[in-house]
Scaffold this motif. Structure first.
Motif, PDB file in Angstrom:
ATOM      1  N   ARG A 578       0.595  -1.005  -0.028  1.00  0.00           N
ATOM      2  CA  ARG A 578      -0.248   0.119  -0.363  1.00  0.00           C
ATOM      3  C   ARG A 578       0.935   1.121   0.178  1.00  0.00           C
ATOM      4  O   ARG A 578       0.676   2.746  -0.430  1.00  0.00           O
ATOM      5  CB  ARG A 578      -0.570   0.235   1.034  1.00  0.00           C
ATOM      6  N   ARG A 585       1.257   6.913  -6.553  1.00  0.00           N
ATOM      7  CA  ARG A 585       0.713   7.637  -7.372  1.00  0.00           C
ATOM      8  C   ARG A 585       0.633   9.003  -6.935  1.00  0.00           C
ATOM      9  O   ARG A 585       0.114  10.136  -7.482  1.00  0.00           O
ATOM     10  CB  ARG A 585      -0.556   7.175  -6.005  1.00  0.00           C
ATOM     11  N   SER A 614      -7.827  10.376  -9.885  1.00  0.00           N
ATOM     12  CA  SER A 614      -8.141  10.096  -8.497  1.00  0.00           C
ATOM     13  C   SER A 614      -8.981   8.714  -8.367  1.00  0.00           C
ATOM     14  O   SER A 614      -9.095   8.196  -7.397  1.00  0.00           O
ATOM     15  CB  SER A 614      -8.402  11.272  -7.986  1.00  0.00           C
ATOM     16  N   GLU A 615     -10.283   9.030  -9.447  1.00  0.00           N
ATOM     17  CA  GLU A 615     -11.483   7.649  -8.999  1.00  0.00           C
ATOM     18  C   GLU A 615     -11.137   6.854  -9.680  1.00  0.00           C
ATOM     19  O   GLU A 615     -10.964   5.534  -9.256  1.00  0.00           O
ATOM     20  CB  GLU A 615     -12.458   7.538 -10.464  1.00  0.00           C
ATOM     21  N   THR A 617      -8.144   5.394  -9.661  1.00  0.00           N
ATOM     22  CA  THR A 617      -6.777   4.662  -8.545  1.00  0.00           C
ATOM     23  C   THR A 617      -8.194   4.141  -7.161  1.00  0.00           C
ATOM     24  O   THR A 617      -7.464   2.900  -6.380  1.00  0.00           O
ATOM     25  CB  THR A 617      -5.829   5.678  -8.204  1.00  0.00           C
ATOM     26  N   GLU A 618      -8.789   4.975  -6.695  1.00  0.00           N
ATOM     27  CA  GLU A 618      -9.289   4.902  -5.889  1.00  0.00           C
ATOM     28  C   GLU A 618     -10.736   3.215  -6.290  1.00  0.00           C
ATOM     29  O   GLU A 618     -10.242   2.062  -5.974  1.00  0.00           O
ATOM     30  CB  GLU A 618     -10.469   5.905  -5.402  1.00  0.00           C
ATOM     31  N   LYS A 619     -10.695   2.944  -7.402  1.00  0.00           N
ATOM     32  CA  LYS A 619     -10.933   1.954  -7.654  1.00  0.00           C
ATOM     33  C   LYS A 619     -10.598   1.022  -7.626  1.00  0.00           C
ATOM     34  O   LYS A 619     -10.595  -0.473  -7.271  1.00  0.00           O
ATOM     35  CB  LYS A 619     -12.116   1.784  -9.443  1.00  0.00           C
ATOM     36  N   ASP A 621      -7.608   0.621  -6.346  1.00  0.00           N
ATOM     37  CA  ASP A 621      -7.309   0.117  -4.437  1.00  0.00           C
ATOM     38  C   ASP A 621      -8.847  -1.058  -4.138  1.00  0.00           C
ATOM     39  O   ASP A 621      -8.241  -1.387  -2.990  1.00  0.00           O
ATOM     40  CB  ASP A 621      -7.473   0.793  -3.841  1.00  0.00           C
ATOM     41  N   GLU A 622      -9.807  -0.230  -4.097  1.00  0.00           N
ATOM     42  CA  GLU A 622     -10.619  -1.225  -3.710  1.00  0.00           C
ATOM     43  C   GLU A 622     -10.645  -2.403  -4.351  1.00  0.00           C
ATOM     44  O   GLU A 622     -11.169  -3.352  -3.544  1.00  0.00           O
ATOM     45  CB  GLU A 622     -12.288  -0.587  -3.923  1.00  0.00           C
TER      46      GLU A 622
END
Length: 737
Positions: A578, A585, A614-615, A617-619, A621-622
């Protein structure tokens, strides 16, 4: 500072290169910065001599270009191979305890692993590496069984454990020495040295100088009928109380599996604290303040000293004198002279203001920026070898190294180095910001420019673009610096996880083998009922021996510990992944902001391309987190599937023991009431067995009650916390069905 550094500093303070070169030529070669500044201020309004202007094309009216301070880029850690130091091996304290069983016994009696109570052994100081390694193994063995050795006189279980371990250790030593001394395999070996159980019952006190352990040749080993080649029965220790054997001596028992004894004794279920890693971590932690707190203290001190409490009234005095001069000129009605005097005053004040700003900037660099930079550089010089030292521990092939602690220590050192890099970047930003402000002031005060404020705004835009470039460059440098660090820790963690997984699979196979040796048995009450009806078939089914039950418990305990190590190592590995992903990132975002700024979208990039990045990368990560949680749940279910039947076997054996203890405490055996005994020995005869059974039963009940009380106390504490949270009128009440 060198002449070149003085020249660069003077140019960054706003002096033109031709005047700086003139001042350097006219001052002594070993002159300091202050002497050259004084020369520039004294000859500020004088023209440069013709012979000194041949090598320059700039003029006094030219605005000095903006010179950004060079960015510090220390060696990427870990340092290059040429700069590495050899990784020291873990410290080993060699104790001169001699090389004979008598000396070994004496060392065991003293239990002093750091110094010898005897006179120094001259031979021990000149031993060869083979003997040194043997002494280290003896010391490691004594340190591991220190507690067991102290309790053998009062605890027969501890005596039995120590007896088994010492026998195995001495046999292994005999094999190693036979290999070292090139003794043929077919040669008649010396009978192995074992510890006599009767001798362990009477131990010398710690203060006694007599040997603590006596040795003798082993007696004939006991055997068990119908045992397979992989199964042997451990000798029944006098201190081991087997209530099932006392209740029914004719009941067949299942012995332990000899093939798994060595693995269970040597499997790693936990690590102690590695002193060499911990010492390196502490040394790095002591350096950390010089990269953070001490720099802040130095900044505060420089700020306070640069703002004296006594105000400078020179400006007021010059302004008052100027107003008096203008007052004398008004009656003359010479407005041209009036305007000329006003311009001269403004030019003089502008020059004085510029000189004061240069002096303040020089003092700020001298009192804070340069010392802080040298402090951080010095800290880097000291912390690089510590990083290399811990790196050497990780790269060495040491199966006993606690990889998690080592990578955490390396992470702390690496984070400290990154903290120093961040502080150096802040120092550069501070210097550049002051230079930008001074350059803007020079532009706005330049009367020769047609649009000075427009030029200043243009310079501001160039400054913003330059800052985007610097941030992108720093983010890319950080990713490159940390790449080797992450590669090392992730590789070592994966290797450690692979080794632990192998132990886990081996333990799973061992538990499966152990459970396969135990047949299905009839519950104890049902056996008793069938026996009263004349059916004794159920009582002929073999039961696990006491030693086999302990072996199963040991394997179960090792399974729990190894499984916990698997989960902990995977959690640590996930945290590093992480962290590395977050830094990548951050670099991607910095590069995106630079590209958008170069295309003129500096004010809107974050809400367009930045938001899309950002969207995405967040997806990602999820999805990664969801996959990790799924794997974690699968491992938990697989572990429960392995450990559940083992727990049932252990519980079933424990329940049978409790019921048998109740029978024995009541004076009953499988073959009828106990016969009375006149023996005064409480451990001999049927009446003694009844008393021992009653004592064991009471101990079991007390232990169960203590565990129940502890669990109730913990549960009540949690419920108390829950009831005290918030302002709800409801209250949780514990109820048992």
């Amino acid at each position: 500072m060198t002449t070149a550094e003085d020249r660069a500093m003077l140019i960054t303070m706003g002096f033109t290169p031709d005047r700086v070169d003139w001042a350097i030529r006219e001052t002594p070669p070993n002159a300091d910065m202050q002497a050259r500044l004084d020369y520039l201020f004294e000859h500020e309004h004088e023209p440069i001599p013709v012979q000194n202007t041949l090598s320059t094309a700039s003029t006094a009216s030219t605005v000095a270009p903006v010179v950004a301070a060079p960015l510090y880029s220390p060696p990427s850690h870990p340092p290059p191979t040429s700069a590495r130091i050899s990784s020291p091996s873990p410290p080993v304290t060699v104790v001169p305890i001699g090389h004979s069983p008598a000396n070994l016994a004496e060392s065991m009696g003293g239990m002093n692993l750091t110094e010898s109570a005897r006179a120094p052994d001259v031979v021990a100081e000149t031993v060869n590496p083979v003997e040194t390694e043997a002494i280290r193994r003896y010391q490691s063995f004594l340190s591991e069984y220190r507690d067991a050795l102290r309790n053998v006189s009062n605890d027969q279980e501890a005596a039995k454990t120590f007896y088994t371990a010492l026998t195995s250790f001495l046999e292994e030593e005999a094999t190693k020495w036979r290999t070292e001394l090139n003794i043929p395999v077919g040669a008649t070996p010396t009978p192995p040295i074992v510890v006599k159980r009767d001798t362990l019952a009477v131990l010398a006190p710690e203060s006694s100088t007599t040997p603590l352990v006596a040795v003798e040749t082993p007696a004939t080993a006991e055997t068990v009928e119908s045992a397979s080649t992989d199964e042997v029965k451990a000798p029944e220790s006098k201190g081991t109380y087997d209530c099932i054997r006392v209740y029914d001596p004719s009941r067949p028992r299942i012995p332990i599996l000899a093939s798994v004894v060595d693995f269970l004794a040597n499997v790693i279920t936990g690590y102690g604290e590695d002193d060499f890693v911990e010492n390196a971590r502490k040394r790095a932690w002591d350096i950390r303040p010089r990269m953070s707190e001490e720099v802040s203290n130095l900044r505060w001190k420089a700020t306070v000293e640069s703002n004296p409490s006594v105000d400078d009234d020179s400006f007021e005095r010059r302004l008052e004198a100027h107003h008096e001069r203008l007052a004398h000129l008004r009656p003359m009605d010479d407005w041209e002279l009036h305007e000329r005097v006003q311009r001269e005053y403004e030019d003089q004040e502008r020059l004085i203001r510029h000189r004061m700003h240069r002096e303040k900037h020089y003092e700020y660099c001298k009192s804070f920026l340069d010392p802080a930079r040298e402090m951080v550089h010095s800290a880097f010089t000291e912390i690089h070898p510590i990083y290399t030292e811990i790196q050497g521990y990780l790269e060495a092939d040491n199966p006993e190294l606690d990889v998690v602690r080592a990578v955490r220590a390396l992470e702390q050192v690496s984070d400290t180095m990154e903290l120093g890099m961040k502080e150096l970047e802040n120092l550069d930003d501070d210097r550049m910001e002051r230079e930008w402000i001074f350059q803007r002031e020079l532009i706005t005060d330049d009367q020769t420019r047609t649009d000075p404020f427009g030029d200043a705004n243009k310079m501001e835009k160039e400054k913003d673009l330059r800052m985007y470039e610097i941030k992108a460059m720093r983010a890319a440098q950080k990713v490159d610096r940390r790449a080797q660090f992450y590669a090392l820790v992730i590789r070592r963690l994966r290797e450690a996880i692979s080794n632990v997984d192998k132990d886990y699979e081996t333990l799973k196979d061992i538990l499966k083998q152990l459970l396969e040796t135990i047949p299905e048995t009839t519950p104890f009450e049902q056996e008793e009922a069938q026996a009263r009806n004349g059916d004794n078939s159920a009582m002929k089914i073999p039961l696990p021996s006491k030693e086999l039950d302990e072996q199963i418990r040991s394997a179960q305990s090792s399974m729990y510990s190894v499984n916990q190590m698997r989960d902990d190592m995977r959690d640590v590995l996930r945290s590093f992944e992480r962290k590395q992903m977050a830094e990548r990132r951050e670099n991607d975002m910095a590069q995106l902001s630079l590209n958008e700024s170069r295309q003129g979208r500096a004010d809107s990039w974050y809400f367009n391309a930045g938001r899309l990045l950002s969207e995405r990368t967040e997806k990602e990560d999820e999805e990664i987190e969801k996959s990790y949680r799924h794997d974690q749940e699968q491992r938990r279910e697989a572990f429960n599937g392995v450990i559940s039947p083992v727990s049932k076997i252990i519980t079933r054996y424990k329940d049978r023991e409790m019921l048998v203890l109740q029978k024995l405490a009541g004076g009953m055996t499988a073959h009828g009431p106990m016969a009375s005994s006149s023996s005064s020995d409480s451990t001999g005869g049927d009446s003694g067995d009844a008393l021992v059974a009653m004592q064991k039963m009471m101990q079991q009940q007390q232990q169960t009650q203590m565990i129940s009380n502890m669990m109730w106390s913990q549960h009540a504490s949690r419920m108390s916390v829950i009831n005290n949270i918030g302002s709800s009128n409801s209250q949780w009440v514990v109820k048992y069905n």
